[in-house]
Motif scaffolding. Structure first.
Motif, PDB file in Angstrom:
ATOM      1  N   GLU A 188       0.844  -1.197   0.000  1.00  0.00           N
ATOM      2  CA  GLU A 188       0.000   0.000   0.000  1.00  0.00           C
ATOM      3  C   GLU A 188       0.887   1.258   0.000  1.00  0.00           C
ATOM      4  O   GLU A 188       0.641   2.196  -0.751  1.00  0.00           O
ATOM      5  CB  GLU A 188      -0.933  -0.037   1.225  1.00  0.00           C
ATOM      6  CG  GLU A 188      -1.713   1.233   1.513  1.00  0.00           C
ATOM      7  CD  GLU A 188      -2.818   1.525   0.508  1.00  0.00           C
ATOM      8  OE1 GLU A 188      -3.277   0.571  -0.153  1.00  0.00           O
ATOM      9  OE2 GLU A 188      -3.202   2.710   0.389  1.00  0.00           O
ATOM     10  N   THR A 222       3.963   1.434  -1.051  1.00  0.00           N
ATOM     11  CA  THR A 222       4.629   1.510  -2.354  1.00  0.00           C
ATOM     12  C   THR A 222       3.681   2.109  -3.385  1.00  0.00           C
ATOM     13  O   THR A 222       4.065   2.914  -4.221  1.00  0.00           O
ATOM     14  CB  THR A 222       5.058   0.100  -2.815  1.00  0.00           C
ATOM     15  OG1 THR A 222       5.756  -0.507  -1.750  1.00  0.00           O
ATOM     16  CG2 THR A 222       5.929   0.145  -4.043  1.00  0.00           C
ATOM     17  N   PHE A 223       2.409   1.678  -3.307  1.00  0.00           N
ATOM     18  CA  PHE A 223       1.410   2.177  -4.255  1.00  0.00           C
ATOM     19  C   PHE A 223       1.290   3.698  -4.151  1.00  0.00           C
ATOM     20  O   PHE A 223       1.329   4.407  -5.154  1.00  0.00           O
ATOM     21  CB  PHE A 223       0.059   1.501  -4.000  1.00  0.00           C
ATOM     22  CG  PHE A 223      -1.105   2.209  -4.637  1.00  0.00           C
ATOM     23  CD1 PHE A 223      -1.183   2.355  -6.016  1.00  0.00           C
ATOM     24  CD2 PHE A 223      -2.130   2.745  -3.866  1.00  0.00           C
ATOM     25  CE1 PHE A 223      -2.245   3.015  -6.612  1.00  0.00           C
ATOM     26  CE2 PHE A 223      -3.195   3.412  -4.452  1.00  0.00           C
ATOM     27  CZ  PHE A 223      -3.247   3.549  -5.833  1.00  0.00           C
ATOM     28  N   GLN A 224       1.157   4.188  -2.911  1.00  0.00           N
ATOM     29  CA  GLN A 224       1.003   5.639  -2.716  1.00  0.00           C
ATOM     30  C   GLN A 224       2.212   6.380  -3.310  1.00  0.00           C
ATOM     31  O   GLN A 224       2.057   7.380  -4.001  1.00  0.00           O
ATOM     32  CB  GLN A 224       0.897   5.973  -1.218  1.00  0.00           C
ATOM     33  CG  GLN A 224      -0.309   5.369  -0.512  1.00  0.00           C
ATOM     34  CD  GLN A 224      -1.614   6.031  -0.906  1.00  0.00           C
ATOM     35  OE1 GLN A 224      -1.628   7.004  -1.649  1.00  0.00           O
ATOM     36  NE2 GLN A 224      -2.725   5.493  -0.416  1.00  0.00           N
ATOM     37  N   GLN A 225       3.378   5.822  -3.031  1.00  0.00           N
ATOM     38  CA  GLN A 225       4.613   6.466  -3.488  1.00  0.00           C
ATOM     39  C   GLN A 225       4.698   6.443  -5.023  1.00  0.00           C
ATOM     40  O   GLN A 225       4.999   7.451  -5.656  1.00  0.00           O
ATOM     41  CB  GLN A 225       5.775   5.692  -2.878  1.00  0.00           C
ATOM     42  CG  GLN A 225       7.092   6.427  -2.906  1.00  0.00           C
ATOM     43  CD  GLN A 225       8.230   5.486  -2.520  1.00  0.00           C
ATOM     44  OE1 GLN A 225       8.004   4.426  -1.939  1.00  0.00           O
ATOM     45  NE2 GLN A 225       9.444   5.871  -2.846  1.00  0.00           N
ATOM     46  N   LEU A 226       4.381   5.277  -5.584  1.00  0.00           N
ATOM     47  CA  LEU A 226       4.447   5.139  -7.048  1.00  0.00           C
ATOM     48  C   LEU A 226       3.399   5.994  -7.743  1.00  0.00           C
ATOM     49  O   LEU A 226       3.640   6.565  -8.802  1.00  0.00           O
ATOM     50  CB  LEU A 226       4.228   3.679  -7.440  1.00  0.00           C
ATOM     51  CG  LEU A 226       5.444   2.769  -7.426  1.00  0.00           C
ATOM     52  CD1 LEU A 226       5.032   1.343  -7.726  1.00  0.00           C
ATOM     53  CD2 LEU A 226       6.456   3.248  -8.470  1.00  0.00           C
ATOM     54  N   ASP A 227       2.224   6.066  -7.114  1.00  0.00           N
ATOM     55  CA  ASP A 227       1.137   6.859  -7.685  1.00  0.00           C
ATOM     56  C   ASP A 227       1.568   8.320  -7.787  1.00  0.00           C
ATOM     57  O   ASP A 227       1.395   8.968  -8.823  1.00  0.00           O
ATOM     58  CB  ASP A 227      -0.105   6.707  -6.787  1.00  0.00           C
ATOM     59  CG  ASP A 227      -1.359   7.212  -7.461  1.00  0.00           C
ATOM     60  OD1 ASP A 227      -1.493   6.995  -8.680  1.00  0.00           O
ATOM     61  OD2 ASP A 227      -2.214   7.826  -6.776  1.00  0.00           O
ATOM     62  N   ALA A 228       2.174   8.804  -6.688  1.00  0.00           N
ATOM     63  CA  ALA A 228       2.637  10.200  -6.670  1.00  0.00           C
ATOM     64  C   ALA A 228       3.756  10.402  -7.700  1.00  0.00           C
ATOM     65  O   ALA A 228       3.764  11.411  -8.423  1.00  0.00           O
ATOM     66  CB  ALA A 228       3.123  10.556  -5.270  1.00  0.00           C
ATOM     67  N   GLU A 229       4.655   9.436  -7.759  1.00  0.00           N
ATOM     68  CA  GLU A 229       5.800   9.542  -8.684  1.00  0.00           C
ATOM     69  C   GLU A 229       5.319   9.555 -10.145  1.00  0.00           C
ATOM     70  O   GLU A 229       5.749  10.378 -10.943  1.00  0.00           O
ATOM     71  CB  GLU A 229       6.702   8.327  -8.431  1.00  0.00           C
ATOM     72  CG  GLU A 229       8.032   8.374  -9.105  1.00  0.00           C
ATOM     73  CD  GLU A 229       8.834   7.104  -8.786  1.00  0.00           C
ATOM     74  OE1 GLU A 229       8.905   6.723  -7.601  1.00  0.00           O
ATOM     75  OE2 GLU A 229       9.364   6.502  -9.739  1.00  0.00           O
ATOM     76  N   ALA A 230       4.391   8.632 -10.455  1.00  0.00           N
ATOM     77  CA  ALA A 230       3.878   8.550 -11.829  1.00  0.00           C
ATOM     78  C   ALA A 230       3.116   9.815 -12.178  1.00  0.00           C
ATOM     79  O   ALA A 230       3.260  10.369 -13.277  1.00  0.00           O
ATOM     80  CB  ALA A 230       2.964   7.334 -11.963  1.00  0.00           C
ATOM     81  N   GLU A 231       2.325  10.279 -11.213  1.00  0.00           N
ATOM     82  CA  GLU A 231       1.530  11.473 -11.490  1.00  0.00           C
ATOM     83  C   GLU A 231       2.427  12.678 -11.750  1.00  0.00           C
ATOM     84  O   GLU A 231       2.157  13.488 -12.627  1.00  0.00           O
ATOM     85  CB  GLU A 231       0.602  11.735 -10.303  1.00  0.00           C
ATOM     86  CG  GLU A 231      -0.415  12.784 -10.659  1.00  0.00           C
ATOM     87  CD  GLU A 231      -1.185  13.260  -9.459  1.00  0.00           C
ATOM     88  OE1 GLU A 231      -1.751  12.413  -8.765  1.00  0.00           O
ATOM     89  OE2 GLU A 231      -1.222  14.482  -9.256  1.00  0.00           O
ATOM     90  N   LYS A 232       3.487  12.768 -10.970  1.00  0.00           N
ATOM     91  CA  LYS A 232       4.414  13.894 -11.141  1.00  0.00           C
ATOM     92  C   LYS A 232       5.043  13.837 -12.545  1.00  0.00           C
ATOM     93  O   LYS A 232       5.082  14.844 -13.252  1.00  0.00           O
ATOM     94  CB  LYS A 232       5.500  13.818 -10.063  1.00  0.00           C
ATOM     95  CG  LYS A 232       6.263  15.087  -9.914  1.00  0.00           C
ATOM     96  CD  LYS A 232       7.049  15.125  -8.611  1.00  0.00           C
ATOM     97  CE  LYS A 232       7.978  16.316  -8.636  1.00  0.00           C
ATOM     98  NZ  LYS A 232       9.377  15.982  -8.702  1.00  0.00           N
ATOM     99  N   ALA A 233       5.505  12.648 -12.923  1.00  0.00           N
ATOM    100  CA  ALA A 233       6.147  12.503 -14.233  1.00  0.00           C
ATOM    101  C   ALA A 233       5.142  12.792 -15.352  1.00  0.00           C
ATOM    102  O   ALA A 233       5.449  13.502 -16.316  1.00  0.00           O
ATOM    103  CB  ALA A 233       6.720  11.106 -14.372  1.00  0.00           C
ATOM    104  N   LEU A 234       3.915  12.276 -15.205  1.00  0.00           N
ATOM    105  CA  LEU A 234       2.903  12.518 -16.243  1.00  0.00           C
ATOM    106  C   LEU A 234       2.502  13.994 -16.278  1.00  0.00           C
ATOM    107  O   LEU A 234       2.187  14.534 -17.341  1.00  0.00           O
ATOM    108  CB  LEU A 234       1.681  11.629 -15.995  1.00  0.00           C
ATOM    109  CG  LEU A 234       1.897  10.149 -16.329  1.00  0.00           C
ATOM    110  CD1 LEU A 234       0.776   9.287 -15.761  1.00  0.00           C
ATOM    111  CD2 LEU A 234       1.992   9.935 -17.839  1.00  0.00           C
TER     112      LEU A 234
END
Lengths: 176, 504
Positions: free
Chosen positions: A26, A28-40
């Motif tokens: 969970e 990791t998901f939050q962290q990845l979600d934020a990371e992906a959103e930032k990159a996108l």
């Protein structure tokens, strides 16, 4: 034996997921979600800059004109197409699909024209085509004069609802 | 036995409905986890009162399901100073579009900036409402309640309804039942006043949630009355039909828990036999008969159940229930035969799970998923529709329907496609008449972004793989337990027969 049957029926057979692993995932998901959103998000910003760059290469800011179409929903009138002429020459002509009409009826505005209007005085004519109970080939025109060259211009072509007997109005308004 | 069934509705257009089935079969997710998956639609922006045609051009793009075009357009117009007269309104719209696109963090920072006192009250309130939704989704109920509590006035009609439902769900989560009840009753009154279909669907969800709330409060009679009303509602759309099934199933299991099988049977029978809850209903109906000692009758729904897709946990339960009933009827030979069949099915299922596991490990599953997601589908919240070609997909359905998997896969797919876009931009930079310094600077940004996207995509892929493997592992453990139960029961039968008939 009764015990076995009861156990079988009511046992539930619940398999507990390992809570610790789930919690790590969970996080990791939050962290990845934020990371992906930032990159996108960066892709979107870069996309906007690329679009602006493209536009600035083709349309000088001072001569830019955007004409948008909006409608007031009406059960008596169905918009079919809008045409835009500049100095007698058609620069844009658009026929609306059902989905687009729904988007317009929900308050959206369609960009009919976004382009260059060379510096100077121009006559613009917008032609509205549609269906009205008393006129299956309803047509209205609105003409206006624009002097281009002193900055970007935004014009709205607004179709206002009439009723069963009164045809819809067709107006032009400049936004500053 | 506790019966909790919460249905959350946020957008009719997206069939945004979530269930938390904590019936007696232990396969449901937790309420808190499920509630985080509040859907967000293109209705994230309250468009009433927005007059600028440039903002409404962004709305048009959004309504046409082109959120990227809407954002690009707004950012471009904003950078050229088009919204100098109403910058806050433009930011609110931009935040809403980011939200609709799924860029929650970006949306949040915009909404946070708009809640300051200098902003007009209406705009501030809308920003606070949007913040509350985001906080709710992230599992921050206290913060969400705080944001809702700071709303000073009435929101636009549709948002106001959503606000009331959101408040009631938050109160419900926080065991503040009276407050939840007040909110839901207000919703119901509103529905009666408006007399509109949309509002009455909202009210049906509200009524259902209120029924469950009262149940949890120990006010079973009142709760039951409401659920009964929902279970009998005239259903002219699939949403209401599904809700009706849920109400009837909730009532049925509650009566089963009270050891009132007659009443339970009545409500199980009202649940559709082909709907999404039909497997649970068939299993429950058999249990209602069994509770009365009518094992022969119990066999009818249970046998029907075992003919269905064996990857469904209810069907797997049914495979055990059938030989159990034969055993109770002293038909030990049939019982043994059906136990053996169940064992065969579990072994077969185990093989399939292993195949799925291999597909996950060699990334075949991920490749199929990404290929299967069309650009159009990506704009929907629940975008995984046809997975018939995806290996092992049927074992992963529960996972696919989770917020975490869907969002991660969406991000993965978007990044995968964005990398193509970067390549395209790079080519365009090389071909046009652009100032060399600007070209270099843009190319550097493209290169840096490509590197970042590549790393993130890899990490997202690993995460998806881990989630899938965990789900498959749960499946395996479940099948192992079932098989152990079968072997144990068969041994018991042999033991019983040996004692009774001397080892035949």
């Amino acid at each position: 034996m009764k015990q076995v049957w009861t156990r079988l029926l009511l046992g539930g057979l619940c398999i507990a997921a390992t809570a610790a692993a789930a919690s790590t995932l969970e996080a990791t998901f939050q962290q990845l979600d934020a990371e992906a959103e930032k990159a996108l998000g960066e892709v979107l910003v870069l996309g906007a800059e690329m679009a602006l760059l493209e536009e600035s290469r083709t349309i000088p800011l001072n001569n830019r004109l955007e004409v948008l179409v909006s409608i007031e929903p009406s059960p008596f009138f169905r918009l079919e197409a809008v045409q835009l002429q500049v100095d007698g020459k058609t620069v844009s002509s658009y026929t609306y699909t059902l989905n687009e009409l729904t988007a317009l009826s929900s308050g959206g505005a369609h960009s009919l024209f976004r382009g260059e209007l060379p510096a100077g005085r121009h006559q613009l004519v917008a032609v509205l085509l549609g269906r009205f109970p008393e006129d299956a080939e309803f047509k209205r025109e609105v003409a206006f004069i624009l002097v281009s060259g002193s900055g970007p211009r935004v014009m709205e072509l607004r179709v206002e609802s009439g009723d069963e007997k009164t045809p819809p109005g067709f107006f032009v308004k400049e936004w500053k | 036995m506790e019966v909790i069934l919460i249905v959350l509705k946020f957008s009719k257009s997206l069939c945004a409905m979530l269930i938390v089935p904590a019936l007696c079969f232990g396969t449901g997710v937790s309420a808190a986890a499920a509630l985080k998956t509040t859907p967000v639609s293109q209705e994230a922006v309250a468009w009433e009162g927005i007059k600028s045609p440039l903002l409404r051009a962004a709305q048009f793009e959004l309504l046409m399901r082109r959120p990227v075009a809407a954002i690009t357009r707004l950012l471009a117009d904003q950078s050229q100073g088009y919204f100098a007269r109403h910058p806050a309104q433009a930011r609110l719209v931009l935040g809403g579009i980011y939200l609709a696109y799924g860029a929650h963090y970006k949306a949040e920072s915009i909404f946070q900036g708009l809640t300051i006192a200098e902003q007009p009250q209406g705009l501030r309130d809308m920003a606070r409402y949007q913040l509350a939704r985001l906080q709710f989704q992230r599992g921050q109920p206290d913060e969400a309640l705080d944001s809702l509590g700071r709303i000073d006035g009435e929101l636009p009609a549709k948002m106001q309804q959503e606000r009331m439902l959101l408040s009631s769900l938050l109160f419900l989560q926080d065991d503040q039942f009276d407050e939840a009840e007040d909110n839901l009753r207000s919703m119901e009154h509103q529905a009666q006043r408006d007399d509109s279909d949309a509002t009455s669907t909202w009210a049906a969800y509200g009524r259902f949630n209120l029924g469950v709330t009262l149940f949890r409060q120990g006010r079973e009679q009142e709760g039951r009355k409401l659920l009964e009303a929902v279970g009998k509602m005239p259903a002219d759309n699939s949403e209401i039909r599904a809700l009706r099934d849920k109400a009837n199933l909730t009532l049925a299991f509650s009566y089963l828990g009270l050891n009132e099988p007659d009443a339970a049977q009545k409500y199980f029978a009202k649940t559709r036999l082909e709907g999404p809850l039909s497997n649970k209903a068939l299993l429950g109906l058999g249990r209602a008969y069994a509770a009365r000692g009518e094992y022969k009758k119990a066999l009818t729904p249970w046998m029907q159940l075992t003919k269905r897709d064996a990857s469904d946990p209810s069907v797997q339960d049914g495979l055990l229930a059938v030989p159990f009933a034969f055993g109770k009827l002293e038909a030990l030979k049939q019982s043994l035969g059906y136990y053996q069949s169940a064992l065969n099915v579990y072994q077969q299922e185990m093989k399939q799970v292993h195949t799925a596991e291999a597909a996950v490990n060699n990334r075949a599953l991920l490749d199929s998923l990404v290929r299967g997601v069309s650009s159009e589908a990506l704009k929907q919240r629940w975008f995984l529709a046809d997975l018939s070609d995806v290996p092992g997909a049927r074992y992963l359905w529960p996972l696919f329907s989770t917020h975490e998997f869907q969002e991660t896969l969406k991000n993965y797919t978007r990044i995968y496609r964005s990398r193509d876009t970067l390549t395209h931009w790079s080519a365009r930079l090389g071909s046009g008449d652009i100032d060399p310094q600007l070209r270099r600077s843009l190319q550097d940004r493209i290169d840096a972004l490509e590197k970042k996207l590549s790393t993130t995509q890899q990490r997202l892929g690993t995460h998806l793989t881990q989630l899938a493997l965990m789900e498959l592992n749960r499946r395996k453990q479940r099948l192992v337990s079932y098989a152990a139960e079968v072997r144990f029961s068969m041994a018991q039968i042999y033991d019983y027969a040996a004692k009774r008939w001397g080892g035949e």
